[in-house]
Motif scaffolding. Sequence first.
Motif, PDB file in Angstrom:
ATOM      1  N   TRP A 237       0.837  -1.203   0.000  1.00  0.00           N
ATOM      2  CA  TRP A 237       0.000   0.000   0.000  1.00  0.00           C
ATOM      3  C   TRP A 237       0.873   1.255   0.000  1.00  0.00           C
ATOM      4  O   TRP A 237       1.960   1.264   0.575  1.00  0.00           O
ATOM      5  N   ALA A 238       0.366   2.299  -0.644  1.00  0.00           N
ATOM      6  CA  ALA A 238       1.079   3.574  -0.693  1.00  0.00           C
ATOM      7  C   ALA A 238       0.174   4.685  -0.166  1.00  0.00           C
ATOM      8  O   ALA A 238      -1.021   4.724  -0.462  1.00  0.00           O
ATOM      9  N   TRP A 239       0.767   5.553   0.636  1.00  0.00           N
ATOM     10  CA  TRP A 239       0.055   6.727   1.165  1.00  0.00           C
ATOM     11  C   TRP A 239       0.379   7.878   0.229  1.00  0.00           C
ATOM     12  O   TRP A 239       1.545   8.280   0.095  1.00  0.00           O
ATOM     13  N   VAL A 240      -0.648   8.418  -0.465  1.00  0.00           N
ATOM     14  CA  VAL A 240      -0.411   9.355  -1.553  1.00  0.00           C
ATOM     15  C   VAL A 240      -1.311  10.585  -1.444  1.00  0.00           C
ATOM     16  O   VAL A 240      -2.303  10.603  -0.717  1.00  0.00           O
ATOM     17  N   GLN A 241      -0.915  11.591  -2.226  1.00  0.00           N
ATOM     18  CA  GLN A 241      -1.755  12.775  -2.404  1.00  0.00           C
ATOM     19  C   GLN A 241      -1.947  12.996  -3.900  1.00  0.00           C
ATOM     20  O   GLN A 241      -0.970  13.051  -4.654  1.00  0.00           O
ATOM     21  N   ASN A 242      -3.205  13.107  -4.321  1.00  0.00           N
ATOM     22  CA  ASN A 242      -3.514  13.300  -5.735  1.00  0.00           C
ATOM     23  C   ASN A 242      -3.189  14.736  -6.146  1.00  0.00           C
ATOM     24  O   ASN A 242      -3.617  15.690  -5.497  1.00  0.00           O
ATOM     25  N   GLU A 243      -2.454  14.889  -7.239  1.00  0.00           N
ATOM     26  CA  GLU A 243      -2.099  16.226  -7.704  1.00  0.00           C
ATOM     27  C   GLU A 243      -3.317  16.971  -8.248  1.00  0.00           C
ATOM     28  O   GLU A 243      -3.403  18.196  -8.153  1.00  0.00           O
ATOM     29  N   THR A 244      -4.295  16.247  -8.768  1.00  0.00           N
ATOM     30  CA  THR A 244      -5.463  16.872  -9.382  1.00  0.00           C
ATOM     31  C   THR A 244      -6.287  17.655  -8.368  1.00  0.00           C
ATOM     32  O   THR A 244      -6.668  18.804  -8.604  1.00  0.00           O
ATOM     33  N   ASP A 245      -6.605  17.027  -7.235  1.00  0.00           N
ATOM     34  CA  ASP A 245      -7.499  17.679  -6.271  1.00  0.00           C
ATOM     35  C   ASP A 245      -6.994  17.643  -4.834  1.00  0.00           C
ATOM     36  O   ASP A 245      -7.736  17.933  -3.908  1.00  0.00           O
ATOM     37  N   ARG A 246      -5.711  17.247  -4.653  1.00  0.00           N
ATOM     38  CA  ARG A 246      -5.037  17.274  -3.355  1.00  0.00           C
ATOM     39  C   ARG A 246      -5.510  16.192  -2.380  1.00  0.00           C
ATOM     40  O   ARG A 246      -5.060  16.148  -1.230  1.00  0.00           O
ATOM     41  N   TYR A 247      -6.385  15.303  -2.805  1.00  0.00           N
ATOM     42  CA  TYR A 247      -6.935  14.316  -1.885  1.00  0.00           C
ATOM     43  C   TYR A 247      -5.865  13.342  -1.412  1.00  0.00           C
ATOM     44  O   TYR A 247      -5.015  12.902  -2.183  1.00  0.00           O
ATOM     45  N   VAL A 248      -5.925  12.988  -0.121  1.00  0.00           N
ATOM     46  CA  VAL A 248      -4.916  12.142   0.519  1.00  0.00           C
ATOM     47  C   VAL A 248      -5.539  10.822   0.964  1.00  0.00           C
ATOM     48  O   VAL A 248      -6.666  10.788   1.478  1.00  0.00           O
ATOM     49  N   GLY A 249      -4.814   9.737   0.762  1.00  0.00           N
ATOM     50  CA  GLY A 249      -5.292   8.446   1.240  1.00  0.00           C
ATOM     51  C   GLY A 249      -4.367   7.320   0.787  1.00  0.00           C
ATOM     52  O   GLY A 249      -3.247   7.566   0.328  1.00  0.00           O
ATOM     53  N   TYR A 250      -4.875   6.100   0.881  1.00  0.00           N
ATOM     54  CA  TYR A 250      -4.069   4.918   0.582  1.00  0.00           C
ATOM     55  C   TYR A 250      -4.560   4.217  -0.678  1.00  0.00           C
ATOM     56  O   TYR A 250      -5.759   3.974  -0.845  1.00  0.00           O
ATOM     57  N   VAL A 251      -3.622   3.903  -1.581  1.00  0.00           N
ATOM     58  CA  VAL A 251      -3.925   3.115  -2.770  1.00  0.00           C
ATOM     59  C   VAL A 251      -3.002   1.896  -2.791  1.00  0.00           C
ATOM     60  O   VAL A 251      -1.928   1.902  -2.179  1.00  0.00           O
ATOM     61  N   GLU A 252      -3.409   0.878  -3.491  1.00  0.00           N
ATOM     62  CA  GLU A 252      -2.543  -0.286  -3.641  1.00  0.00           C
ATOM     63  C   GLU A 252      -1.335   0.081  -4.495  1.00  0.00           C
ATOM     64  O   GLU A 252      -1.470   0.753  -5.524  1.00  0.00           O
ATOM     65  N   SER A 253      -0.169  -0.372  -4.082  1.00  0.00           N
ATOM     66  CA  SER A 253       1.065  -0.025  -4.793  1.00  0.00           C
ATOM     67  C   SER A 253       1.044  -0.484  -6.247  1.00  0.00           C
ATOM     68  O   SER A 253       1.673   0.141  -7.111  1.00  0.00           O
ATOM     69  N   ALA A 254       0.326  -1.548  -6.535  1.00  0.00           N
ATOM     70  CA  ALA A 254       0.275  -2.087  -7.892  1.00  0.00           C
ATOM     71  C   ALA A 254      -0.383  -1.129  -8.877  1.00  0.00           C
ATOM     72  O   ALA A 254      -0.241  -1.282 -10.093  1.00  0.00           O
ATOM     73  N   THR A 255      -1.112  -0.130  -8.368  1.00  0.00           N
ATOM     74  CA  THR A 255      -1.775   0.834  -9.264  1.00  0.00           C
ATOM     75  C   THR A 255      -0.841   1.976  -9.674  1.00  0.00           C
ATOM     76  O   THR A 255      -1.218   2.811 -10.488  1.00  0.00           O
ATOM     77  N   LEU A 256       0.380   1.999  -9.127  1.00  0.00           N
ATOM     78  CA  LEU A 256       1.297   3.104  -9.360  1.00  0.00           C
ATOM     79  C   LEU A 256       2.390   2.753 -10.356  1.00  0.00           C
ATOM     80  O   LEU A 256       2.882   1.631 -10.400  1.00  0.00           O
ATOM     81  N   GLY A 257       2.773   3.750 -11.150  1.00  0.00           N
ATOM     82  CA  GLY A 257       3.893   3.624 -12.064  1.00  0.00           C
ATOM     83  C   GLY A 257       4.856   4.775 -11.857  1.00  0.00           C
ATOM     84  O   GLY A 257       4.812   5.470 -10.841  1.00  0.00           O
ATOM     85  N   GLY A 258       5.713   5.011 -12.828  1.00  0.00           N
ATOM     86  CA  GLY A 258       6.685   6.081 -12.728  1.00  0.00           C
ATOM     87  C   GLY A 258       6.062   7.458 -12.863  1.00  0.00           C
ATOM     88  O   GLY A 258       4.842   7.608 -12.999  1.00  0.00           O
ATOM     89  N   THR A 259       6.920   8.469 -12.827  1.00  0.00           N
ATOM     90  CA  THR A 259       6.456   9.849 -12.928  1.00  0.00           C
ATOM     91  C   THR A 259       5.807  10.102 -14.281  1.00  0.00           C
ATOM     92  O   THR A 259       6.440   9.915 -15.317  1.00  0.00           O
ATOM     93  N   PRO A 260       4.540  10.496 -14.327  1.00  0.00           N
ATOM     94  CA  PRO A 260       3.896  10.746 -15.622  1.00  0.00           C
ATOM     95  C   PRO A 260       4.338  12.074 -16.215  1.00  0.00           C
ATOM     96  O   PRO A 260       4.577  13.038 -15.491  1.00  0.00           O
ATOM     97  N   LYS A 261       4.448  12.111 -17.537  1.00  0.00           N
ATOM     98  CA  LYS A 261       4.724  13.376 -18.206  1.00  0.00           C
ATOM     99  C   LYS A 261       3.426  14.172 -18.314  1.00  0.00           C
ATOM    100  O   LYS A 261       2.342  13.608 -18.223  1.00  0.00           O
ATOM    101  N   PRO A 262       3.521  15.484 -18.490  1.00  0.00           N
ATOM    102  CA  PRO A 262       2.303  16.309 -18.536  1.00  0.00           C
ATOM    103  C   PRO A 262       1.326  15.806 -19.589  1.00  0.00           C
ATOM    104  O   PRO A 262       1.721  15.449 -20.699  1.00  0.00           O
ATOM    105  N   PRO A 263       0.033  15.757 -19.254  1.00  0.00           N
ATOM    106  CA  PRO A 263      -0.961  15.281 -20.211  1.00  0.00           C
ATOM    107  C   PRO A 263      -1.191  16.277 -21.336  1.00  0.00           C
ATOM    108  O   PRO A 263      -0.978  17.482 -21.182  1.00  0.00           O
ATOM    109  N   THR A 264      -1.623  15.755 -22.466  1.00  0.00           N
ATOM    110  CA  THR A 264      -1.971  16.586 -23.617  1.00  0.00           C
ATOM    111  C   THR A 264      -3.455  16.513 -23.929  1.00  0.00           C
ATOM    112  O   THR A 264      -4.002  17.391 -24.581  1.00  0.00           O
ATOM    113  N   HIS A 265      -4.107  15.432 -23.473  1.00  0.00           N
ATOM    114  CA  HIS A 265      -5.496  15.171 -23.797  1.00  0.00           C
ATOM    115  C   HIS A 265      -6.239  14.639 -22.574  1.00  0.00           C
ATOM    116  O   HIS A 265      -5.632  14.355 -21.541  1.00  0.00           O
ATOM    117  N   GLN A 266      -7.547  14.512 -22.717  1.00  0.00           N
ATOM    118  CA  GLN A 266      -8.402  13.838 -21.746  1.00  0.00           C
ATOM    119  C   GLN A 266      -9.267  12.825 -22.480  1.00  0.00           C
ATOM    120  O   GLN A 266      -9.527  12.971 -23.677  1.00  0.00           O
TER     121      GLN A 266
END
Length: 293
Positions: free
Chosen positions: A77-106
């Motif tokens: 498990w990883a204790w994280v803060q979402n950059e999008t809306d600042r929300y803090v909590g725990y996610v499974e480590s398997a859902t995480l990857g490396g540093t994402p580059k800035p998005p271009t689309h949605q």
Amino acid sequence: MTESDDKPDPFLNAYRPDLAAAELSGRVSAARFTEGRPAGIISSLADLRREPQAAARLDTQLLFGEAVTVYDERDGWAWVQNETDRYVGYVESATLGGTPKPPTHQVSALRSYLFPEPDLKAPPLGCLSIASPLRVVGEEGDYAALGDGRFVYRKHTASLLEGIERDYVATALRFLGTPYYWGGRSSIGLDCAALIQLCLARAGMPVLRDSYMQGNSVGRAVDWQPGETKLQRGDLVYFPGHCVIMLDDREVVHANAFTMSVAIETLEAVEQRVIAESGGTGITGIRRVLSGS
């Protein structure tokens, strides 16, 4: 909960007795402070929970492609803060990857499959929700090529510069019938505040996650008086623990636990129900994002 100088909101600020974000030094007490490390969400959705266990309460979800800061990680498990809306909590480590580059689309469709190759017959790797940020690096036929080597149907994506949908009310109506899901934040299932957040995200307006957070920050406050203020299309009406989007001066669209779906009702019906459930408290605030119509 609300945020104050004395006690920062723990849903928007990463701090525990043993560890806290470095930016909170001097504001909170913790045994150790850290800058954390950047990471990105690589699963279609990542459940963000109150505690590091699968049975813990779901507070929200993180979308594919969102950037987070990881402050602690152990036992899967990883204790994280979402950059999008600042929300803090725990996610499974398997859902995480490396540093994402800035998005271009949605993702602009309500949902779209993620493919390993630009072929509709290829077994999908996941299903992405509307507003998921994407890093598009090219095109192959009808597909947008992502920076990680995977593909999304091109017509289901929109440029962050040119493809925003300013009419967030129309976007909300696309969700009609979507199941209500406490803590949900996708087109598979979502709650009242997530509906507003995702629709405004497609309009190019990032906002906070929960209704009490939005009620103090989205757009501008409307000086209203019960029975006197004329509401307009796009107004956001907040109650204790609930929020709705006005379709006109009478009807609303909202994700709600009464129909267990995204539905259209009259504001009067919603208000009377909330008053009965809250012990007498009705509308707590109105926020206006659209300046016209």
